[in-house]
Scaffold this motif. Structure first.
Motif, mmCIF file in Angstrom:
data_model
loop_
_atom_site.group_PDB
_atom_site.id
_atom_site.type_symbol
_atom_site.label_atom_id
_atom_site.label_comp_id
_atom_site.label_asym_id
_atom_site.label_seq_id
_atom_site.Cartn_x
_atom_site.Cartn_y
_atom_site.Cartn_z
ATOM 1 N N LEU A 59 44.366 -16.779 23.986
ATOM 2 C CA LEU A 59 45.381 -17.776 23.696
ATOM 3 C C LEU A 59 46.745 -17.218 24.091
ATOM 4 N N ASN A 60 47.731 -18.082 24.146
ATOM 5 C CA ASN A 60 49.086 -17.638 24.473
ATOM 6 C C ASN A 60 49.571 -16.613 23.455
ATOM 7 N N SER A 61 50.228 -15.585 23.961
ATOM 8 C CA SER A 61 50.841 -14.591 23.077
ATOM 9 C C SER A 61 51.779 -13.722 23.891
ATOM 10 N N ASP A 62 52.554 -12.877 23.193
ATOM 11 C CA ASP A 62 53.419 -11.929 23.881
ATOM 12 C C ASP A 62 52.597 -10.919 24.687
ATOM 13 N N ARG A 63 51.344 -10.708 24.308
ATOM 14 C CA ARG A 63 50.507 -9.772 25.058
ATOM 15 C C ARG A 63 50.101 -10.347 26.412
ATOM 16 N N TYR A 64 50.059 -11.664 26.517
ATOM 17 C CA TYR A 64 49.818 -12.292 27.825
ATOM 18 C C TYR A 64 50.973 -11.940 28.771
ATOM 19 N N VAL A 104 40.490 -9.526 25.983
ATOM 20 C CA VAL A 104 40.106 -10.669 25.146
ATOM 21 C C VAL A 104 40.832 -10.561 23.808
ATOM 22 N N ASP A 105 41.191 -11.714 23.246
ATOM 23 C CA ASP A 105 41.842 -11.696 21.940
ATOM 24 C C ASP A 105 40.844 -12.057 20.845
ATOM 25 N N ASP A 106 41.337 -12.257 19.635
ATOM 26 C CA ASP A 106 40.452 -12.541 18.508
ATOM 27 C C ASP A 106 39.648 -13.820 18.708
ATOM 28 N N ALA A 107 40.260 -14.808 19.338
ATOM 29 C CA ALA A 107 39.603 -16.108 19.486
ATOM 30 C C ALA A 107 38.405 -16.062 20.424
ATOM 31 N N HIS A 127 40.300 -5.192 23.674
ATOM 32 C CA HIS A 127 40.583 -6.160 22.606
ATOM 33 C C HIS A 127 42.080 -6.213 22.361
ATOM 34 N N CYS A 128 42.691 -7.395 22.599
ATOM 35 C CA CYS A 128 44.141 -7.531 22.448
ATOM 36 C C CYS A 128 44.496 -8.468 21.300
ATOM 37 N N GLY A 129 43.663 -8.462 20.261
ATOM 38 C CA GLY A 129 43.927 -9.293 19.098
ATOM 39 C C GLY A 129 44.591 -8.511 17.978
ATOM 40 N N ASP A 130 44.640 -9.122 16.811
ATOM 41 C CA ASP A 130 45.282 -8.502 15.646
ATOM 42 C C ASP A 130 44.295 -8.061 14.577
ATOM 43 N N THR A 131 43.023 -8.429 14.714
ATOM 44 C CA THR A 131 41.996 -7.996 13.780
ATOM 45 C C THR A 131 41.427 -6.656 14.259
ATOM 46 N N PRO A 132 40.613 -5.979 13.441
ATOM 47 C CA PRO A 132 40.026 -4.708 13.879
ATOM 48 C C PRO A 132 39.254 -4.863 15.191
ATOM 49 N N VAL A 229 59.119 -17.850 23.782
ATOM 50 C CA VAL A 229 58.426 -18.071 22.506
ATOM 51 C C VAL A 229 57.017 -18.551 22.822
ATOM 52 N N PHE A 230 56.030 -17.854 22.304
ATOM 53 C CA PHE A 230 54.633 -18.156 22.609
ATOM 54 C C PHE A 230 53.975 -18.859 21.430
ATOM 55 N N LEU A 231 53.426 -20.028 21.693
ATOM 56 C CA LEU A 231 52.663 -20.775 20.696
ATOM 57 C C LEU A 231 51.195 -20.660 21.089
ATOM 58 N N PRO A 232 50.365 -19.980 20.280
ATOM 59 C CA PRO A 232 48.972 -19.744 20.674
ATOM 60 C C PRO A 232 48.230 -21.020 21.063
#
Length: 509
Positions: A59-64, A104-107, A127-132, A229-232
């Protein structure tokens, strides 16, 4: 020019300015530049060298944002994946492009095992998400913490910067080779048109970043400086809250998003006065909706963009055109400064104003070609012209009017759907004798995918069963939203389906 140039310029001129906002996470230009250089170092340590492909499924994010810059920083080619594809389509693009590293992110982390199974060449998943981080993946943040920053290789010009996969009339996606030159040319053309992007402004990125429109909106604001500003994912509440909270000045929307925002029951409770520029495109926008939107955002300037993945932005209907109104609101505007536009007869000769033919364009904004598909490239790029497959005409002042899509492409909710791809999936159902897929007008989606089906003798397939079958083969948004069951399809003397007759018979419902 090289695509990392805006980051270098921003670092020199605005190092302490907020560059990215994602949820509660805010980073300055200096912080972003440091993370990009270290992510590039991590890619280098993983074996990524110039010309290698790095994929992103997120999804959209600053990591993109960091992924784009870091891949180019190390000389690689970005391969952002359509998040709405089926795993089979994703795997095809990864294998076709030779992508070896995927973020890949959490989604979408849950798809990684299947993609690994389908793609033997995919050797590393980050893994570029916020969960473990799952056990079989590398951690994005850990890589940044341990990697050494590297110098930008400044790859640019006509070297490939991105493989942007688009649907194909044969049913398989094609990798559009966008170069540093083509992407920067398209972005420059956009920012020169009546300041569609505000200098030093704040852009809200709601459309998915794998899409060329969102990509160019992101890069255009990067060229002009400012905050991203990134809206996922898009929701009317999330959009309105972000505009109010971050004083957003620019955004890009497709009509289905515009309608959802304007019809939100609490619209008036939000402060949207900061919005100065609304860019829209991706599907036909009814005039009534456009006027409703202009009333909802009275301080904003409106710009419509027209183009395709292979070309970037070709034309823009300027804010001045929106004020003038009239019949030109039914056009898609005039060519941007970097584009030469023509309407061609079947033999390739230019047609005079008012005559309908195939829309074609040339300029430095065009793709280099289709990845690994020289025949498809030669068919699309002929005599220096990109043949869009769209039918249209120019008026005496150079305004372009689209009247049909010659390749039977359907634009639903801002996404391109190719009828042949849906027909192939639908025809594989054992109860379907023949079928045709067309786009019909839809007040919510701009167009909806409509299937006209001839059942096999003795069979009575249901719309729900056919739709479920199609969704097992291709992305869900491509599945028909409506069906008609008929005894036969209209054919030409050579046996081709007369889709024009189908559109007349199965028009607005």
């Amino acid at each position: 020019m090289y695509l990392t140039q805006p980051l270098h310029r921003a670092l020199d001129q605005f190092p302490q300015r907020t560059m990215t906002i994602c949820g509660d996470r805010t980073r300055t230009t200096r912080e972003v530049a440091d993370r990009v250089a270290r992510l590039a170092g991590a890619f280098r340590a993983l074996g990524i060298t110039e010309g290698d492909r790095v994929g992103m499924l997120a999804l959209n994010s600053d990591r993109y944002h960091e992924y784009f810059y870091a891949t180019w920083w190390t000389g690689g080619i970005v391969t952002p994946l359509n998040i709405r594809w089926s795993p089979a389509e994703m795997a095809y693009a990864l294998t076709d492009s030779g992508t070896e590293v995927l973020l890949v992110d959490d989604a979408y982390a849950h798809l990684a095992p299947e993609l690994r199974r389908r793609c033997p060449g995919l050797r590393t998943v980050i893994h570029c998400g916020d969960t473990p981080t799952p056990n079989d993946m590398l951690s994005y943040e850990d890589l940044l913490t341990t990697a050494d920053a590297v110098e930008d290789v400044r790859r640019g010009g006509d070297q490939v910067a991105a493989l942007l996969y688009t649907g194909g009339t044969t049913g398989l996606p094609k990798g559009v080779m966008a170069t540093h030159r083509s992407l920067t040319t398209s972005a420059f053309g956009s920012v020169l048109v009546d300041e569609a992007v505000e200098r030093g402004g704040t852009v809200l990125l709601t459309a998915p970043m794998f899409h060329v429109a969102a990509f160019l909106s992101w890069f255009s604001q990067s060229l002009m400086g400012g905050t991203l500003v990134f809206l996922p994912t898009f929701t009317p509440d999330g959009f309105l809250d972000a505009v109010q909270r971050h004083h957003v000045s620019t955004t890009i929307l497709v009509p289905v998003m515009v309608q959802a925002v304007c019809e939100h029951p609490d619209f008036a409770a939000y402060d949207t006065s900061s919005l100065r520029s609304v860019i829209y495109g991706g599907a036909g926008s009814p005039e009534a909706l456009l006027h409703q939107t202009m009333e909802a955002f009275p301080r904003a300037r409106f710009t419509q963009g027209y183009g395709m993945t292979e070309t970037g932005v070709l034309t823009m209907l300027t804010p001045g055109d929106h004020v003038t109104g009239g019949s030109r609101l039914r056009s898609v505007g005039r060519a941007t400064p970097a584009v030469e536009l023509a309407v061609l007869a079947p033999g390739g000769t230019r047609l005079p104003p008012g005559e309908v033919g195939e829309v074609a364009a040339r300029g430095d904004n065009l793709m280099l070609g289709y990845w690994g598909q020289p025949e498809a490239t030669a068919e699309a790029l002929r005599d220096g012209w990109m043949h869009t497959g769209d039918g249209g005409y120019l008026d005496e002042d150079g305004y372009l009017y689209i009247v049909d899509r010659l390749k039977d492409m359907i634009i639903t909710g801002g996404e391109n759907v190719y009828s042949a791809e849906v027909e192939n999936a639908l025809a594989s159902h054992p109860s379907v004798a023949s079928c045709a897929v067309i786009g019909v007008p839809d007040t919510r989606w701009g167009e909806r995918v409509h299937a006209v089906v001839v059942p096999r003798p003795g069979q009575s397939p249901s719309a729900d069963a056919l739709r479920a079958h199609v969704k097992t083969l291709i992305a869900g948004y491509k599945a028909p939203r409506s069906f008609a069951f008929v005894e036969s399809l209209p054919l030409t003397a050579t046996g081709k389906i007369l889709k024009r007759s189908l559109r007349q018979a199965h028009g607005p419902a």
